[in-house]
Enzyme design. Structure first.
Site, PDB file in Angstrom:
ATOM      1  N   HIS A 116       0.959  -1.607  -0.112  1.00  0.00           N
ATOM      2  CA  HIS A 116      -0.069  -0.436  -0.228  1.00  0.00           C
ATOM      3  C   HIS A 116       0.733   1.407   0.191  1.00  0.00           C
ATOM      4  CE1 HIS A 116      -3.883   1.378   0.523  1.00  0.00           C
ATOM      5  NE2 HIS A 116      -3.715   2.247   1.891  1.00  0.00           N
ATOM      6  N   ASN A 128      -2.261   7.786   5.300  1.00  0.00           N
ATOM      7  CA  ASN A 128      -2.464   6.032   4.619  1.00  0.00           C
ATOM      8  C   ASN A 128      -3.809   7.227   3.871  1.00  0.00           C
ATOM      9  OD1 ASN A 128      -4.313   4.107   3.535  1.00  0.00           O
ATOM     10  ND2 ASN A 128      -4.971   2.914   5.176  1.00  0.00           N
TER      11      ASN A 128
END
Length: 545
Positions: A155, A187
């Site tokens: 990610h 994130n």
């Protein structure tokens, strides 16, 4: 300002609703140029909700618009799935991406290397570069897998701040030298955060004063943004991408780089002198048939950034995705007066990795001198276009070497055409005569052959200099000697320290000599203190060196 030009003119104007035409203009950096992309305002939705990139503010659409324009560049939205972060950062900035493998660099265990890396990351951040990081997923099941500490594998996280945080409270904290290396990430999902030390609600924040916390913008909410120490960062993350925005403006307060941009192609031809697709250095017979670019480092030592980018073959899924070639480059230190293509390998001083990515990057400290970059595909015979970018502190005068030897012109018949080529390699000197108050000298060498002169950089405070410099001479008068003189650099007038005169026999492929220095004149008893070691290579074939 680059990606969304004239954004104020494109903004919705409540006072002029009739001027809205549903058309938007963006730009992306593609293979050395800022390319215009125009889209309409039709965005993909499901149940009246945006499907892909979107803002928390339902009335804000710029991110979805940028994404649609970027999808248009690559052909469709699907082409953006599983892309390369390093390439994307370059597309949006025109910068240079440097991938850093934290595992290979042993950043988790090597404190010195970790501290050096932190300073690099801090410098890139402070100069408005973009930074991304990730935890490598080794299996399909690993992708998007959440670790116990809250981090997600496979990610791409954005690095949003890099700081040295002062620990303690009040005046005591100000005078204490203890600072913690900290990094803040986000994130992109906007949720799921790091839950370890220095996470949003951890007790470690009590070690930091309230004013320092406010300065850092510490908030306790699940917004996807979190702090962690750089030590922990190197413990968990495996990959880091530093995208430098290379500053070429002389008006900036930050370091200004000099950029040289070269466009070239790997083209396969049967004729060895015309072939430009020779493969990597493993293929010794064809390696030097690749394109060659010469540049100069004019400082005693200079940090050089080199980026090789191949023209992308990625296409829409219907057409099939073109595979990138495995590319890389080598850097050779060459003769100070090299003007024609290399035909024998010189001193290799650096080389990139070979990888089938769009860009290959290298950052290297190089000493003063002349260098040749050889961009190659890994295997010979492969064809493609490439972009070579060279960044130095002072202009490097980078250019392609296209000729194999001095060209014959109408004047060569009258003045003579070179019969020999000689490489003069001045290695070192020993026992030079002391000139300065401390008994040392600041020597340099001048090589003279048939009127052409090559001068070396100055060596500081030494009577035993390691010159290690080369000159290349195409000679019309083989019987003429090659003069090598040593001087001491002074404020006003440089002092002569001695010379040697050499003759080179083409029958001897390589000769090394250590000779006593002599004074000017022809007397046999005029030796001066010191010796000079020189290696000569001479050939009657001008394309042998």
């Amino acid at each position: 300002m680059r990606v969304i030009p004239d954004w104020k003119e494109q903004e919705w104007d409540t006072e002029k609703p009739d001027s809205y035409a549903g058309i938007f203009h963006f730009r992306f950096w593609r293979f050395g140029e800022w390319v215009d992309v125009v889209i309409d305002d039709r965005l993909p939705t499901v149940d009246n909700q945006l499907v892909y990139c979107h803002s928390n503010d339902s009335n804000e659409f710029w991110s979805a618009m940028v994404e649609k324009a970027y999808a248009k560049v690559y052909g469709c939205y699907e082409a953006l799935d599983g892309g390369n972060t390093a390439d994307a950062l370059v597309d949006f900035t025109g910068g240079v991406s440097e991938p850093v493998d934290l595992l290979e660099g042993q950043m988790a265990t090597d404190e010195v290397a970790r501290n050096q890396l932190f300073e690099r990351v801090l410098k890139v951040h402070n100069r408005d570069g973009l930074i991304s990081c990730s935890i490598r997923a080794t299996t399909v099941e690993d992708m998007e897998a959440r670790l116990d500490c809250g981090l997600v594998k496979g990610h791409a996280y954005a690095v949003t701040d890099v700081r040295k945080v002062r620990l303690g409270h009040g005046l005591l904290a100000f005078f204490k030298s203890e600072k913690l290396h900290m990094i803040r990430m986000r994130n992109p999902w906007g949720e799921k955060e790091w839950s370890g030390p220095w996470s949003d609600s951890s007790e470690e924040w009590n070690k930091v004063s309230k004013s320092e916390r406010e300065k850092l913008g510490v908030t306790v909410q699940d917004d996807g943004e979190f702090w962690m120490t750089f030590d922990d960062f190197c413990q968990y993350f495996t990959d880091l991408i530093l995208c430098r925005l290379i500053n070429t403006s002389y008006l900036s307060i930050h370091k200004t780089w000099e950029e040289e941009v070269m466009r070239g192609s790997w083209i396969h031809r049967q004729d060895p002198l015309r072939n430009r697709s020779g493969g990597c250095i493993n293929h010794k017979a064809t390696f030097l048939q690749n394109p060659q670019y010469v540049f100069d480092v004019k400082k005693v030592e200079d940090e050089v950034l080199i980026c090789l980018q191949q023209k992308e073959k990625r296409a829409t899924p219907k057409e099939g995705k073109g595979e990138n070639l495995a590319i890389g480059f080598d850097i050779h230190r060459v003769e100070l007066n090299r003007k024609y293509r290399m035909h024998s390998a010189q001193q290799k001083v650096a080389g990139s990795i070979y990888i089938n990515s769009r860009c290959v990057f290298l950052r290297k400290e190089l000493k003063e001198g002349r260098y040749v970059i050889i961009p190659t595909t890994f295997d010979p015979g492969q064809q493609g276009d490439f972009l070579l970018r060279v960044f130095t502190d002072v202009p490097s005068d980078c250019k392609e070497l296209t000729l194999d030897e001095p060209p014959q012109t109408c004047w060569t018949g009258m003045c003579g055409y070179p019969q020999l080529v000689t490489q003069v390699h001045v290695l070192n000197a020993e026992g030079l005569q002391g000139q300065d108050s401390n008994g040392a000298v600041d020597p340099y060498v001048i090589i003279t052959c048939e009127g052409e002169r090559v001068r070396s950089p100055v060596q500081k405070d030494t009577r035993c200099p390691n010159f290690d410099i080369k000159g290349l001479f195409y000679r019309k008068k083989p019987k003429d000697g090659i003069h090598i003189e040593i001087y001491n650099k002074n404020m006003i007038v440089d002092t002569f320290l001695g010379q040697v005169i050499m003759f080179s026999d083409p029958n001897e492929r390589q000769e090394q000599h250590t000779l006593h220095l002599r004074d000017k004149g022809n007397r046999q008893d005029n030796d001066l203190p010191g010796t000079l070691t020189v290696r000569l290579i001479t050939s009657t074939t001008l394309t042998n060196i």
